[in-house]
Write an enzyme that holds these catalytic residues in place. Sequence first.
Site, mmCIF file in Angstrom:
data_model
loop_
_atom_site.group_PDB
_atom_site.id
_atom_site.type_symbol
_atom_site.label_atom_id
_atom_site.label_comp_id
_atom_site.label_asym_id
_atom_site.label_seq_id
_atom_site.Cartn_x
_atom_site.Cartn_y
_atom_site.Cartn_z
ATOM 1 N N HIS A 95 4.797 -8.413 0.671
ATOM 2 C CA HIS A 95 5.758 -7.514 1.192
ATOM 3 C C HIS A 95 6.626 -6.749 0.037
ATOM 4 O O HIS A 95 7.543 -6.149 0.110
ATOM 5 C CB HIS A 95 6.802 -7.689 2.283
ATOM 6 C CG HIS A 95 6.090 -8.013 3.633
ATOM 7 N ND1 HIS A 95 6.293 -7.329 4.687
ATOM 8 C CD2 HIS A 95 5.460 -9.144 4.007
ATOM 9 C CE1 HIS A 95 5.506 -7.695 5.659
ATOM 10 N NE2 HIS A 95 5.106 -8.806 5.180
ATOM 11 N N GLY A 150 -7.935 -10.911 12.364
ATOM 12 C CA GLY A 150 -6.690 -11.396 12.790
ATOM 13 C C GLY A 150 -5.990 -12.542 12.126
ATOM 14 O O GLY A 150 -5.154 -13.415 12.337
ATOM 15 N N GLY A 173 -5.156 -12.366 8.765
ATOM 16 C CA GLY A 173 -4.417 -12.361 7.656
ATOM 17 C C GLY A 173 -5.404 -11.992 6.252
ATOM 18 O O GLY A 173 -4.639 -12.092 5.169
ATOM 19 N N SER A 189 -7.362 -9.380 5.725
ATOM 20 C CA SER A 189 -7.739 -7.979 5.670
ATOM 21 C C SER A 189 -9.131 -7.538 5.974
ATOM 22 O O SER A 189 -9.972 -6.893 5.048
ATOM 23 C CB SER A 189 -7.447 -7.580 4.048
ATOM 24 O OG SER A 189 -6.141 -7.489 3.945
ATOM 25 N N ASP A 223 -4.112 -4.359 0.236
ATOM 26 C CA ASP A 223 -5.320 -4.743 1.060
ATOM 27 C C ASP A 223 -6.602 -4.062 0.123
ATOM 28 O O ASP A 223 -7.290 -4.478 -0.027
ATOM 29 C CB ASP A 223 -5.174 -4.801 2.167
ATOM 30 C CG ASP A 223 -4.321 -5.487 2.940
ATOM 31 O OD1 ASP A 223 -3.557 -6.315 2.384
ATOM 32 O OD2 ASP A 223 -3.723 -5.047 3.958
ATOM 33 N N TYR A 240 6.278 -6.619 11.557
ATOM 34 C CA TYR A 240 5.852 -5.874 10.160
ATOM 35 C C TYR A 240 6.788 -4.739 9.911
ATOM 36 O O TYR A 240 7.277 -4.262 8.788
ATOM 37 C CB TYR A 240 4.307 -5.799 9.965
ATOM 38 C CG TYR A 240 3.836 -5.094 8.615
ATOM 39 C CD1 TYR A 240 3.466 -6.081 7.799
ATOM 40 C CD2 TYR A 240 3.950 -3.865 8.400
ATOM 41 C CE1 TYR A 240 3.103 -5.624 6.404
ATOM 42 C CE2 TYR A 240 3.539 -3.456 6.884
ATOM 43 C CZ TYR A 240 3.131 -4.251 6.149
ATOM 44 O OH TYR A 240 2.667 -3.825 4.994
HETATM 45 C C1 GLA Z 1 -0.439 -6.821 5.054
HETATM 46 C C2 GLA Z 1 -0.390 -5.249 4.618
HETATM 47 C C3 GLA Z 1 -0.303 -5.248 3.052
HETATM 48 C C4 GLA Z 1 0.959 -6.075 2.539
HETATM 49 C C5 GLA Z 1 0.945 -7.366 3.136
HETATM 50 C C6 GLA Z 1 2.128 -7.970 2.788
HETATM 51 O O1 GLA Z 1 -1.261 -7.238 4.641
HETATM 52 O O2 GLA Z 1 -1.463 -4.735 4.879
HETATM 53 O O3 GLA Z 1 -0.253 -3.731 2.591
HETATM 54 O O4 GLA Z 1 2.189 -5.282 2.831
HETATM 55 O O5 GLA Z 1 0.977 -7.424 4.506
HETATM 56 O O6 GLA Z 1 2.355 -8.316 1.517
#
Ligand code: GLA
Length: 382
Positions: A32, A122, A124, A126, A172, A224
């Site tokens: 974040h 799903g 995390g 990407s 990502d 988020y």
């Molecule tokens: C997700 C978002 C990213 C980033 C992360 C947290 O993966 O797509 O852009 O903000 O959360 O680090």
Amino acid sequence: MTDIREAFEAAYGHAADGVWSSPGRVNLIGEHTDYNNGFVLPFGIDYRTSAAVAVREDREIHLRSTFAEGEVVGNLDALTLESMSGWSAYVLGVAWAMADAGVDLAAARGLDILIDSDVPVGAGLSSSAALECAAGAAFNELWGLGLDKLAIARFGRVAENKAVGAPTGLLDQAASMLAEDDHVVFLDCDTEEARPVALHLKDKGLGILVTNSNVEHEHATGGYGDRFASCAKGAEALGVTTLREIGADDLPRAQELLDDETYRRVRHVVTENQRVLDTVAVLAAEGPTAIGDLLNASQASMRDDFEITVPEIDLACDTAVAAGAIGARMTGGGFGGSSIALVPLDKADAIASAIRTALSDAGMREATIFTVTPSQGARRDH
Ligand code: GLA
């Protein structure tokens, strides 16, 4: 994964002109921080999304996948955000983002596209960026656009923000485009300068164990966006454009000015940026065995200050460290998804089974646990 060239021929009745692929990502540290113009340190994983593509005579984009029934048809002369939905928005959204930014697509021909992927959805990791970047790399080459990797990453982010509707940063897509074998990508999200940093995992007999909590997150809605808003609120109250502009010295003033919750959100971002810089320095000076405390401190900050972890992730991280991991933390946007543990490879199985037992003893959902290898970013495969 299926043989994508064969699957393409079966779907479209003719051969593909080429196959492009791009990986999912793990963020080693720096969560974040991207949309706060801070620092991130991700790597590409050995789970990829592939796009087999053939050029058409007209301006239509035909989209099929090995994971969903049917065909979606878009048209380069009628790309609108309103017309995009579901997984195809990640592909059509990249073309829309290019056109919207003034990239000249007047001579671009339509495409037949087949998507295949083994990036868990799903989790995390990407999967969406892997799809955007595989598509973006194919568009770039087949339409002769001459874009560099970072430019393609930016269009992937715009697709995510506008076509999908999640207020995410560049982490990502930059990871998926710029990743290299056995390296992390150090990205300054303010200047958008990126450089590879050697990890040397293999030399040290180390690996990265991913624990997918199987608690599904959704970034277009919910927590988020709340965190994004808290950071903006904190920045405004402190008189800065983004939280990148403040450091540890500013925290006492922040504590005076902000309500407790906003202060803790700000403190996470400020301390996390410093942890990324420290991780880069420690990797260079001492190597990966020395970054455990930084990973653990990041996990604690996400758990206590930013409050984006879930009990399944906290337990997996604590158990991994107690069972011999060098360090462990949640990776990605949070509210579910995956954690990572940096582990000696000879202890990986024992650590994985300790996590399974702890989750089961706590009556929690079963996790999916696997190792990942830092791997190359977007490329043409055939
Ligand atoms: C997700 C978002 C990213 C980033 C992360 C947290 O993966 O797509 O852009 O903000 O959360 O680090």
